[in-house]
Scaffold this motif. Structure first.
Motif, mmCIF file in Angstrom:
data_model
loop_
_atom_site.group_PDB
_atom_site.id
_atom_site.type_symbol
_atom_site.label_atom_id
_atom_site.label_comp_id
_atom_site.label_asym_id
_atom_site.label_seq_id
_atom_site.Cartn_x
_atom_site.Cartn_y
_atom_site.Cartn_z
ATOM 1 N N ALA A 82 -24.311 -26.015 45.377
ATOM 2 C CA ALA A 82 -23.917 -25.894 46.776
ATOM 3 C C ALA A 82 -25.141 -25.512 47.601
ATOM 4 O O ALA A 82 -25.913 -24.631 47.208
ATOM 5 N N GLU A 83 -25.300 -26.188 48.712
ATOM 6 C CA GLU A 83 -26.444 -25.949 49.583
ATOM 7 C C GLU A 83 -26.478 -24.481 50.035
ATOM 8 O O GLU A 83 -25.476 -23.931 50.475
ATOM 9 N N GLY A 84 -27.657 -23.868 49.877
ATOM 10 C CA GLY A 84 -27.818 -22.492 50.310
ATOM 11 C C GLY A 84 -27.322 -21.463 49.314
ATOM 12 O O GLY A 84 -27.356 -20.262 49.599
ATOM 13 N N ARG A 85 -26.842 -21.924 48.150
ATOM 14 C CA ARG A 85 -26.343 -20.996 47.137
ATOM 15 C C ARG A 85 -27.181 -21.102 45.873
ATOM 16 O O ARG A 85 -27.574 -22.202 45.464
ATOM 17 N N LYS A 86 -27.475 -19.982 45.231
ATOM 18 C CA LYS A 86 -28.256 -19.985 44.017
ATOM 19 C C LYS A 86 -27.392 -20.371 42.827
ATOM 20 O O LYS A 86 -26.204 -20.106 42.804
ATOM 21 N N GLY A 87 -28.034 -20.979 41.832
ATOM 22 C CA GLY A 87 -27.324 -21.299 40.597
ATOM 23 C C GLY A 87 -26.450 -22.533 40.699
ATOM 24 O O GLY A 87 -26.488 -23.280 41.675
ATOM 25 N N GLU A 88 -25.662 -22.714 39.664
ATOM 26 C CA GLU A 88 -24.817 -23.902 39.525
ATOM 27 C C GLU A 88 -23.376 -23.465 39.311
ATOM 28 O O GLU A 88 -23.104 -22.433 38.699
ATOM 29 N N PHE A 89 -22.455 -24.252 39.832
ATOM 30 C CA PHE A 89 -21.036 -24.004 39.624
ATOM 31 C C PHE A 89 -20.492 -25.056 38.669
ATOM 32 O O PHE A 89 -21.060 -26.143 38.526
ATOM 33 N N GLY A 90 -19.371 -24.752 38.035
ATOM 34 C CA GLY A 90 -18.838 -25.736 37.108
ATOM 35 C C GLY A 90 -17.421 -25.427 36.664
ATOM 36 O O GLY A 90 -16.904 -24.337 36.863
ATOM 37 N N ARG A 107 -23.392 -30.943 45.833
ATOM 38 C CA ARG A 107 -24.103 -32.039 45.166
ATOM 39 C C ARG A 107 -23.700 -32.020 43.695
ATOM 40 O O ARG A 107 -23.879 -31.012 43.011
ATOM 41 N N CYS A 108 -23.123 -33.119 43.230
ATOM 42 C CA CYS A 108 -22.562 -33.176 41.869
ATOM 43 C C CYS A 108 -23.231 -34.289 41.070
ATOM 44 O O CYS A 108 -23.442 -35.398 41.581
ATOM 45 N N GLN A 109 -23.559 -33.997 39.815
ATOM 46 C CA GLN A 109 -24.190 -34.979 38.939
ATOM 47 C C GLN A 109 -23.205 -35.417 37.855
ATOM 48 O O GLN A 109 -22.573 -34.583 37.209
#
Length: 294
Positions: free
Chosen positions: A57-65, A82-84
Motif C-alpha cells: 500500500a502506498e505510503g505504508r511500510k512492509g507488505e500485506f497478505g 499494488r498487487c503481484q
C-alpha cells in the motif's frame, strides 16, 4: 481474461446500496502486477479462497497478505494498492467494498470512528484472521447465487450485510471489548460469553433459559436481551444455528449421511434438520452438498 494473459475472470456486482461485490477466480500465464485505488471512508473485506496473495500500500511500510482461509479488513484511509500475481497459481476470492458507509441504511447508525479503530487494530489500516464456518457458508452463497435480475441484487445485498454482521461479531466484537458499540458492561459481556460457552459445550441437551441464567449469573431478562444484542440471535435460535453448523461440518467432511449428521448435532428428527437447513440456506441439505461437491 484475455487468453494470452491467463484464464479466469473478475466479476463486479453493485448492489442497491453503496456496496460492491468483487469475485475473482484467475490463473496467470505470466507474472503480472496490478494497481488499484481505494477511496476514503471505505472499508473492504477480503476473503481468500485460493492461493496466498500479497500486496503493498502506498505510503505504508512492509507488505500485506492473505493466506488460504483467511479474511482481512482494510481500507478506511485513501490509498493505492499494488498487487503481484505469480505464474500458474490459483487466485480465488471475494472482496466486499463498502463505499461511503454512512449512505448504507443498515450501517449508518454504527459509530464508525470506533468501528474503524476496531477494524484497523494497531496497524491503522489492516486487520486479518481466520474465516469462521459461518463466514465460509455465506461466501459460498454469494458466489453461487442462482437468482437473476432485481431478485439477485436484493438477495446479494442481504447476504453482504449478513456477512458483514457475522464478521463484526465473530472477528471483531468477540476479540475486542464491545461495550462502546453495544452499551454492555464488561461484567455483562463476560457473563453472556459464559452463557454462550455453556450452550456450545452441550448443544444436544442445553439447559433451559432459567437454568442458563443461573449458571451465567444473570437474570432471564438480561440474558435474553443481552444475548441477542451481543451474538445477534435469541438463545434458542442460537442453539439451532450452532447445531446447523455442527451438522454442516460433519456433512462437509463426508463421513456421515444426512440423518446421522442431524442426530449427532442434536436434532431429534432429520425432517426438522432439513426444514431448518432449508430455511437458512434456501435449499435442502442433499441439494446443497451436491452443489458444493460439484
Amino acid at each position: 481474461m484475455p487468453k494470452e494473459m491467463g484464464e479466469g475472470y473478475w466479476q463486479r456486482i453493485r448492489t442497491y446500496s453503496s456496496i460492491d461485490i468483487v469475485i475473482c477466480d484467475v490463473r496467470f500465464h505470466k507474472k503480472m502486477t496490478m494497481s488499484s485505488k481505494e477511496g476514503e471512508h471505505n472499508i473492504n473485506l477480503g476473503f481468500c479462497l485460493g492461493d496466498s496473495i500479497r500486496w503493498s500500500a502506498e505510503g505504508r511500510k512492509g507488505e500485506f497478505g492473505l493466506d488460504p482461509g483467511e479474511v482481512s479488513a482494510y481500507g478506511v484511509l485513501q490509498t493505492s494498492n499494488r498487487c503481484q500475481y505469480d505464474v500458474d497459481r490459483h487466485f480465488q476470492g471475494l472482496t466486499l467494498k463498502l463505499n461511503h458507509m454512512k449512505s448504507i441504511g443498515a450501517l449508518q447508525h454504527l459509530p464508525l470512528h470506533k468501528m474503524s479503530a476496531a477494524l484497523s487494530g494497531n496497524s491503522g489500516l489492516f486487520n486479518s484472521g481466520q474465516m469462521t464456518s459461518s463466514m465460509k457458508r455465506i461466501v459460498h452463497d454469494i458466489i453461487h447465487c442462482h437468482y437473476e435480475g432485481d431478485i439477485k441484487h436484493i438477495y446479494l445485498e442481504g447476504k453482504v450485510l449478513e456477512l458483514f454482521a457475522v464478521y463484526l461479531n465473530e472477528a471483531i466484537l468477540e476479540k475486542n471489548s464491545p461495550s462502546p458499540l453495544l452499551g454492555l458492561s464488561r461484567t455483562d459481556i463476560a457473563n453472556l460469553q459464559r452463557a454462550k460457552d455453556i450452550l456450545d459445550a452441550d448443544l444436544i441437551s442445553p439447559p433451559s433459559l432459567s437454568e442458563l441464567a443461573k449458571l451465567a449469573y444473570l437474570n432471564e431478562f438480561k440474558l435474553k436481551k443481552g444475548f441477542k444484542l451481543l451474538f445477534g440471535l435469541p438463545v434458542h435460535a442460537y442453539v439451532i444455528s450452532r447445531r446447523l453448523e455442527v451438522a454442516f461440518d460433519l456433512l462437509e467432511e463426508g463421513s456421515m449421511k444426512i440423518t446421522e449428521a442431524a442426530y449427532a448435532a442434536g436434532f431429534g428428527k432429520a425432517g426438522h434438520f432439513s426444514e431448518q437447513f432449508k430455511r437458512k440456506y434456501g435449499v435442502n441439505p442433499s441439494e446443497y452438498f451436491s452443489q458444493l461437491r460439484h
